[in-house]
Design a protein around this motif. Structure first.
Motif, PDB file in Angstrom:
ATOM      1  N   VAL A 286       0.835  -1.207   0.000  1.00 34.96           N
ATOM      2  CA  VAL A 286       0.000   0.000   0.000  1.00 34.96           C
ATOM      3  C   VAL A 286       0.873   1.262   0.000  1.00 34.96           C
ATOM      4  N   GLU A 287       1.948   1.209   0.795  1.00 29.55           N
ATOM      5  CA  GLU A 287       2.871   2.351   0.846  1.00 29.55           C
ATOM      6  C   GLU A 287       3.496   2.601  -0.528  1.00 29.55           C
ATOM      7  N   LEU A 288       3.915   1.514  -1.218  1.00 29.83           N
ATOM      8  CA  LEU A 288       4.540   1.639  -2.534  1.00 29.83           C
ATOM      9  C   LEU A 288       3.526   2.110  -3.577  1.00 29.83           C
ATOM     10  N   LEU A 289       2.276   1.607  -3.491  1.00 31.75           N
ATOM     11  CA  LEU A 289       1.232   2.043  -4.424  1.00 31.75           C
ATOM     12  C   LEU A 289       0.950   3.533  -4.248  1.00 31.75           C
ATOM     13  N   ASP A 290       0.999   3.989  -2.986  1.00 27.83           N
ATOM     14  CA  ASP A 290       0.783   5.401  -2.682  1.00 27.83           C
ATOM     15  C   ASP A 290       1.863   6.254  -3.345  1.00 27.83           C
ATOM     16  N   LYS A 291       3.086   5.709  -3.418  1.00 28.73           N
ATOM     17  CA  LYS A 291       4.203   6.442  -4.020  1.00 28.73           C
ATOM     18  C   LYS A 291       4.268   6.251  -5.527  1.00 28.73           C
ATOM     19  N   GLY A 292       3.345   5.446  -6.089  1.00 22.70           N
ATOM     20  CA  GLY A 292       3.317   5.254  -7.535  1.00 22.70           C
ATOM     21  C   GLY A 292       4.407   4.329  -8.059  1.00 22.70           C
ATOM     22  N   THR A 293       4.845   3.389  -7.223  1.00 19.78           N
ATOM     23  CA  THR A 293       5.894   2.446  -7.627  1.00 19.78           C
ATOM     24  C   THR A 293       5.384   1.504  -8.721  1.00 19.78           C
ATOM     25  N   ALA A 294       6.279   1.078  -9.626  1.00 23.47           N
ATOM     26  CA  ALA A 294       5.917   0.165 -10.708  1.00 23.47           C
ATOM     27  C   ALA A 294       5.423  -1.166 -10.156  1.00 23.47           C
ATOM     28  N   GLY A 295       4.485  -1.784 -10.893  1.00 20.86           N
ATOM     29  CA  GLY A 295       3.822  -3.002 -10.436  1.00 20.86           C
ATOM     30  C   GLY A 295       4.765  -4.135 -10.082  1.00 20.86           C
TER      31      GLY A 295
ATOM     32  N   ALA B 135       7.855  -4.034  -9.132  1.00 18.99           N
ATOM     33  CA  ALA B 135       8.605  -3.731  -7.907  1.00 18.99           C
ATOM     34  C   ALA B 135       7.739  -3.975  -6.684  1.00 18.99           C
ATOM     35  N   VAL B 136       6.428  -3.687  -6.795  1.00 19.41           N
ATOM     36  CA  VAL B 136       5.523  -3.924  -5.677  1.00 19.41           C
ATOM     37  C   VAL B 136       5.413  -5.429  -5.410  1.00 19.41           C
ATOM     38  N   VAL B 137       5.270  -6.214  -6.496  1.00 18.76           N
ATOM     39  CA  VAL B 137       5.199  -7.676  -6.342  1.00 18.76           C
ATOM     40  C   VAL B 137       6.508  -8.192  -5.738  1.00 18.76           C
TER      41      VAL B 137
END
Lengths: 246, 102
Positions: free
Chosen positions: A68-77, A79-81
């Protein structure tokens, strides 16, 4: 008659209920945690359906916070996985310690049951030792799963209602629950060296990479290394490993 | 209520990927360990792993400030003497008091 009923082993239904009851104190820690995650997810732009699907399919709290923190920062998919994978790598260690309990279970049944393995589930299951049954496992797992699903979705619906969870000490429930679980693994002063090594390594890794999952891996590896070194020393002397104090 | 049912497909793809890798870490442990024979030191390491993981999970947060460290020590002291839900509740009360004092 009454003595007979006392000797009858617990039915799957009773085992399931016992698991659900043992899960209640853990839920006291998980529900505020889930509610907090949900409210953060709302701020990150996730809908309750997005959040519900994540809790239903991933079902791993710490990694969901990171995601959720990474999605909030707009991180690439990807990298989130990747971050979710890193946070959950410790499951390999947890699952390895449960292997004796799952040895006789068919792969498909084990694959489904292991989906429910969280830190809390694993600790409660290990505490049952040889007496662990699949029904007890699902009693803990399904209860925690439903509580997690409901609390994260409710948190997303409520949005930013909890402005500062730390003011209520709710963030501390997570620490307190894990400390209580840790107390269950105390086997006398012999437990201390691996724990101190783990704490030192975790603090070091956390200082270098705050927010990352590395401190968990570092602590597990350091604690395991110290225990391995001590186990080998005892093995030379008596042939009875450090497992003797367990 | 319609916004509640909005599904972001890019987030859903991430969720599916995250779900797959997470499930693999969950089934991977027993799968790997069943294919490796363990010596005494490896067994000792695996036995110590649960406690070490729990210590590593809590250490950074528990030692982040004096109030939390004191409350954590308090929880450790009572953890084996009272039911878990009591220890957790007492710990939360303690941390709120200590945070307002320290």
């Amino acid at each position: 008659m009454s003595t007979d009923t006392l000797t009858i082993p617990a039915s799957p239904r009773q085992e399931f209920a016992l698991g659900a009851i043992h899960c209640l104190p853990v839920m006291a820690g998980a529900v505020p945690f889930g509610f907090l995650l949900g409210s953060l997810a709302a701020k990150a732009g996730l809908s309750p359906l997005d959040m519900g699907l994540m809790s239903a399919l991933v079902f791993a709290g710490s990694s969901q916070f990171v995601a959720v923190e990474l999605l909030d920062k707009g991180t690439a998919g990807l990298a989130v996985v990747g971050a979710i994978l890193l946070v959950n790598l410790r499951h390999l260690l947890l699952g390895a310690t449960l292997e004796p309990r799952f040895r006789g279970v068919a792969p498909a049944r084990a694959g489904l049951a292991l989906f429910f393995m969280t830190d809390e589930q694993w600790a409660l299951a290990l505490r049952r030792g040889e007496g662990l049954t699949l029904a007890y496992w699902y009693g803990v797992g399904v209860t925690l799963y439903l509580a997690w699903l409901a609390s994260t979705v409710a948190g997303t619906l409520a949005g930013a209602l909890i402005a500062d969870p730390a003011a209520w000490g709710l963030d501390f429930t997570f620490i307190a629950v894990f400390l209580c679980l840790l107390a269950g693994f105390w086997r006398g002063v012999g437990s201390l060296p691996p724990w101190l090594a783990s704490a030192a390594a975790a603090l070091g890794a956390h200082a270098l990479s705050p927010g990352g999952p590395w401190h968990i891996l570092a602590g597990a590896l350091a604690g395991g290394a110290v225990a391995a070194w001590r186990g080998r020393g005892q093995g030379k002397g008596q042939g009875k490993g450090s497992a003797g104090d367990a | 209520m319609l916004e509640a049912l909005h599904l972001d497909w890019s987030i859903f793809a991430i969720v599916l990927g995250g779900a797959l890798v997470t499930w693999l870490t969950r089934v991977g442990g027993p799968w790997l360990i069943a294919r490796v024979r363990l010596g005494p030191s490896a067994s000792a390491a695996l036995e110590a792993t649960p406690g070490a993981v729990l210590v590593a999970l809590v250490a950074p947060a528990a030692l982040s400030r004096p109030s939390d460290a004191l409350a954590a020590a308090f929880v450790c002291l009572i953890a084996r003497r009272v039911p878990m839900v009591v220890a957790v509740a007492a710990g939360v009360v303690a941390v709120v008091l200590l945070r307002s004092l320290l």
